[in-house]
Design an enzyme around this catalytic site. Sequence first.
Site, PDB file in Angstrom:
ATOM      1  CD  GLN A   1      -8.857  -4.036  -6.838  1.00 33.26           C
ATOM      2  OE1 GLN A   1      -9.696  -4.481  -6.075  1.00 33.26           O
ATOM      3  NE2 GLN A   1      -7.751  -3.463  -6.411  1.00 33.26           N
TER       4      GLN A   1
ATOM      5  CD  GLN B   1     -13.682  -4.702  -2.183  1.00 33.45           C
ATOM      6  OE1 GLN B   1     -13.859  -3.516  -2.468  1.00 33.45           O
ATOM      7  NE2 GLN B   1     -12.484  -5.251  -2.259  1.00 33.45           N
TER       8      GLN B   1
ATOM      9  CG  HIS C   1      -1.808  -1.082   1.453  1.00 30.27           C
ATOM     10  ND1 HIS C   1      -1.691  -1.987   2.477  1.00 30.27           N
ATOM     11  CD2 HIS C   1      -2.903  -1.462   0.756  1.00 30.27           C
ATOM     12  CE1 HIS C   1      -2.671  -2.863   2.415  1.00 30.27           C
ATOM     13  NE2 HIS C   1      -3.421  -2.574   1.375  1.00 30.27           N
TER      14      HIS C   1
HETATM   15  P1  AMP Z   1      -6.317  -3.756  -0.429  1.00 25.35           P
HETATM   16  O1  AMP Z   1      -6.153  -2.956   0.826  1.00 25.35           O
HETATM   17  O2  AMP Z   1      -5.879  -5.164  -0.295  1.00 25.35           O
HETATM   18  O3  AMP Z   1      -7.688  -3.592  -1.042  1.00 25.35           O
HETATM   19  O4  AMP Z   1      -5.319  -3.115  -1.492  1.00 25.35           O
HETATM   20  C1  AMP Z   1      -5.365  -1.743  -1.783  1.00 25.35           C
HETATM   21  C2  AMP Z   1      -4.447  -1.478  -2.949  1.00 25.35           C
HETATM   22  O5  AMP Z   1      -3.117  -1.875  -2.608  1.00 25.35           O
HETATM   23  C3  AMP Z   1      -4.836  -2.254  -4.210  1.00 25.35           C
HETATM   24  O6  AMP Z   1      -4.626  -1.434  -5.341  1.00 25.35           O
HETATM   25  C4  AMP Z   1      -3.870  -3.403  -4.176  1.00 25.35           C
HETATM   26  O7  AMP Z   1      -3.597  -3.931  -5.455  1.00 25.35           O
HETATM   27  C5  AMP Z   1      -2.637  -2.742  -3.602  1.00 25.35           C
HETATM   28  N1  AMP Z   1      -1.756  -3.765  -3.028  1.00 25.35           N
HETATM   29  C6  AMP Z   1      -2.082  -4.691  -2.088  1.00 25.35           C
HETATM   30  N2  AMP Z   1      -1.030  -5.509  -1.843  1.00 25.35           N
HETATM   31  C7  AMP Z   1      -0.032  -5.100  -2.657  1.00 25.35           C
HETATM   32  C8  AMP Z   1       1.315  -5.539  -2.892  1.00 25.35           C
HETATM   33  N3  AMP Z   1       1.828  -6.570  -2.241  1.00 25.35           N
HETATM   34  N4  AMP Z   1       2.037  -4.878  -3.813  1.00 25.35           N
HETATM   35  C9  AMP Z   1       1.530  -3.833  -4.487  1.00 25.35           C
HETATM   36  N5  AMP Z   1       0.270  -3.362  -4.312  1.00 25.35           N
HETATM   37  C10 AMP Z   1      -0.494  -3.978  -3.415  1.00 25.35           C
END
Ligand code: AMP
Length: 280
Positions: free
Chosen positions: A153, A61, A37
């Site tokens: 996504q 979701q 993040h």
């Molecule tokens: P989430 O909180 O899991 O919904 O993720 C929020 C954003 O962070 C989304 O755009 C995810 O793709 C991105 N994200 C989550 N984990 C990672 C990671 N390991 N590397 C890069 N981006 C991430």
Amino acid sequence: MKIIRTIDELRCTVATWKRDRLSIGLAPTMGYLHEGHLTLVRAARQNNDRVLATIFVNPTQFVAGEDLERYPRDEERDFALLEQIGADAVFLPPPGEIYPEGFSTYVEPPAAAQGWCGASRPGHFRGVCTVVSILFNLTQPDRAYFGRKDAQQLAVIRRMATDFAFPIEIIGLPTVREPDGLAMSSRNAYLKDEQRQLALSLTQTLQQGVERFQAGERDAQNILKEGTEAIIAIEGVRLDYLGVVDENTFQSVREIKPGNLYIGAMFVGATRLIDNRPFE
Ligand code: AMP
């Protein structure tokens, strides 16, 4: 850093920024922040006058029976991390702020949402497209940052942003991994020690597939067969899917070309993990 919980306050803040002609970078998250993040927030910091992160565990979701109630949360820690990076504001609305009584309009996701996570989690991308549209409308960013870890996504949001003419640049950033290769995820917090080890098998299988491609293999079926055999042989994990897809349409491909993605999802106990690797 401003901590904003209401739409009214968010609109005021955004209006002030717009009045001053400041560019806005948006990093939408579900919180329990990790380095994945933070990479999005840092990129937003580099390229925009104002950086807004959102933390919203979006109920629409989650599919019935999933981990909505127990999704990990730690507001104070998240605030400290965002503040360190220099985010200007964080928006964390209660669910009723986004979905007030009577809410009944949803976004029908594009074709890229069919199959894979879309098939395993019916309604998931409808919820994603709906909340992201609401967040785009509320925050009116110039740029919005998403991780390639959630590759389907990202493809879905790119398509939606184009189709719905959101005047927003969608930026996808590489997956951030633990030193051993495991893709960072808030859900990794669910894994017990022995499960943490098993979780690596998805990443490793995808990596092996990419190495086979680098050694000359072009037939997706061969790579998928090998990958499937490797994962189903492991006790304690349950394969959801493996696929070789076009990164934009998420249609399966037969003959692998550079830029195609090797995608996978698997359960370790009750924890569902996803990952992907580009063929390069
Ligand atoms: P989430 O909180 O899991 O919904 O993720 C929020 C954003 O962070 C989304 O755009 C995810 O793709 C991105 N994200 C989550 N984990 C990672 C990671 N390991 N590397 C890069 N981006 C991430």
